[in-house]
Design a protein around this motif. Structure first.
Motif, short mmCIF file in Angstrom:
data_model
loop_
_atom_site.label_atom_id
_atom_site.label_comp_id
_atom_site.label_asym_id
_atom_site.label_seq_id
_atom_site.Cartn_x
_atom_site.Cartn_y
_atom_site.Cartn_z
N ASN A 49 45.81 39.31 47.71
CA ASN A 49 44.79 39.11 46.68
C ASN A 49 43.68 38.17 47.15
OD1 ASN A 49 46.15 40.78 44.96
ND2 ASN A 49 47.11 39.15 43.77
N PHE A 81 39.22 42.36 39.50
CA PHE A 81 39.96 43.29 38.64
C PHE A 81 41.09 43.95 39.42
CE2 PHE A 81 40.52 47.49 36.62
CZ PHE A 81 40.82 47.09 35.32
N ALA A 84 43.97 41.60 39.73
CA ALA A 84 44.78 41.55 38.51
C ALA A 84 45.74 42.74 38.44
CB ALA A 84 43.87 41.53 37.28
N LEU A 85 45.27 43.92 38.82
CA LEU A 85 46.14 45.10 38.83
C LEU A 85 47.28 44.95 39.85
CD1 LEU A 85 43.55 48.03 38.59
CD2 LEU A 85 45.03 47.14 36.78
N PHE A 88 49.96 42.72 38.64
CA PHE A 88 50.81 43.37 37.64
C PHE A 88 51.80 44.32 38.31
CE2 PHE A 88 51.83 46.69 34.56
CZ PHE A 88 52.20 45.93 33.46
N ALA A 206 48.82 38.65 34.52
CA ALA A 206 48.08 39.83 34.98
C ALA A 206 47.30 40.47 33.85
CB ALA A 206 49.04 40.84 35.60
N VAL A 207 47.91 40.62 32.68
CA VAL A 207 47.23 41.23 31.54
C VAL A 207 46.04 40.37 31.11
CG1 VAL A 207 47.45 41.83 29.10
CG2 VAL A 207 49.23 42.51 30.72
N ILE A 210 43.33 40.97 33.64
CA ILE A 210 42.78 42.32 33.49
C ILE A 210 41.77 42.37 32.35
CG2 ILE A 210 43.36 44.67 32.74
CD1 ILE A 210 45.94 44.41 34.40
N LYS A 214 37.84 42.87 33.14
CA LYS A 214 37.25 44.09 32.58
C LYS A 214 35.98 43.75 31.81
CE LYS A 214 37.90 47.53 28.98
NZ LYS A 214 38.71 47.92 27.80
#
Length: 305
Positions: A49, A81, A84-85, A88, A206-207, A210, A214
């Motif tokens: 990351n 972004f 973050a994915l 997750f 993570a959520v 995201i 976003k």
């Protein structure tokens, strides 16, 4: 300053996570701990990351082209972004799978003290990375709370590194608890429970990332304080009032401002041009991020009820 601080925090996290990932994998191979495996994958994901964040910073500096006339500033949002994915999928989903598997099929740990020593060392390294992120973030945070800074920051790297480091620290504590309780009670199920806790923690982080990334990727406008400052600077000099205004961040350090202005009566064409130029200058001095400003003189037509 934002880019420089973000780079320093990213590099600190990169080197810390790379060293931690290697030590955790060695610990997993020796002990067979699922918590250690989950934390190993987590650290590998974090290291990747940081590389993506650095890539986003580099590619966002490309010059504007005909196809992308406003430049590539949002690439920093895009790569954040993706980070973050990855957090997750590689972090949370894997930890949950591994934890549930170890709860259903518990296995005795071998050489658990090795895992404890590695986890303690990893906590120390992660504290260094987390401290660096906090120090660099304070320069931009101002009087905001940490949660407000994460929600409102237009610089994506620092909130990402902050939450990643916080998640890594708590994850290490959960892993240490899982291994420790498994040793004390003689029940390896605790190791699996510690792994599940790591997965849930990473999922929440993570959520959160995201959702925030976003919002930045779609395009956020100026903050309330920035908008108020821009309005005040526009509505002075030869400008009578701001009829209509729209703002949007094209990147962390580049704000687009578009507005229609009602000018004072009786101005000659040269005076109109001068009033527009002076308004742009005032805004840029007050809000340095407002680099692209498009102002249109118009007539104010009050709405009749």
């Amino acid at each position: 300053m934002a880019a420089e601080g973000g780079t320093k925090a990213i590099l600190a996290a990169l080197f810390a996570n790379a060293g931690i990932a290697v030590s955790k994998f060695v610990g997993f191979l020796i002990t067979g701990s699922s918590s250690m495996l989950a934390e190993s994958v987590h650290s590998v994901a974090d290291t990747s990351n940081q590389g993506l964040l650095l890539l986003g910073q580099k590619t966002s500096k490309r010059k504007a082209t005909k196809a992308h006339p406003f430049g590539y500033g949002r690439e920093r949002y895009f790569y954040s972004f993706i980070v973050a994915l990855m957090l997750f999928t590689l972090g949370s989903a894997f930890a949950l799978y591994e934890g549930i598997h170890k709860i259903q099929h518990p296995e005795e740990l071998s050489s658990p003290m090795v895992a404890v020593v590695i986890l303690v060392l990893a906590i120390l390294l992660e504290c260094y990375s987390f401290r660096t992120a906090i120090v660099e973030s304070r320069r931009l945070k101002g009087d905001k709370s940490w949660w407000a800074f994460i929600r409102q920051s237009k610089t994506p790297e620092l909130p990402v590194v902050l939450l990643e480091d916080a998640g890594a620290l708590f994850g290490l504590v959960f892993a240490l608890l899982g291994v420790g309780l498994a040793v004390v009670t003689g029940d390896p199920v605790w190791d699996g429970l510690g792994t599940v806790m790591i997965g849930v923690l990473l999922g929440v982080i993570a959520v959160t990332l995201i959702v925030e990334m976003k919002s930045l990727l779609i395009g956020e406008g100026a903050s309330d304080s920035e908008l108020a400052a821009i309005m005040d600077e526009l509505a002075s000099g030869g400008v009578e009032r701001v009829i209509h205004i729209r703002t949007q961040y094209l990147g962390p350090d580049e704000l687009l401002v578009a507005a229609k202005l009602a000018l004072r009566d009786g101005l000659e064409l040269a005076d109109v041009a001068r009033a527009i130029d002076e308004a742009e200058k005032r805004v840029r001095e007050k809000v340095p991020a407002a680099r692209l400003i498009y102002l249109e003189p118009d007539l104010y037509r009050p709405v009749r009820v």
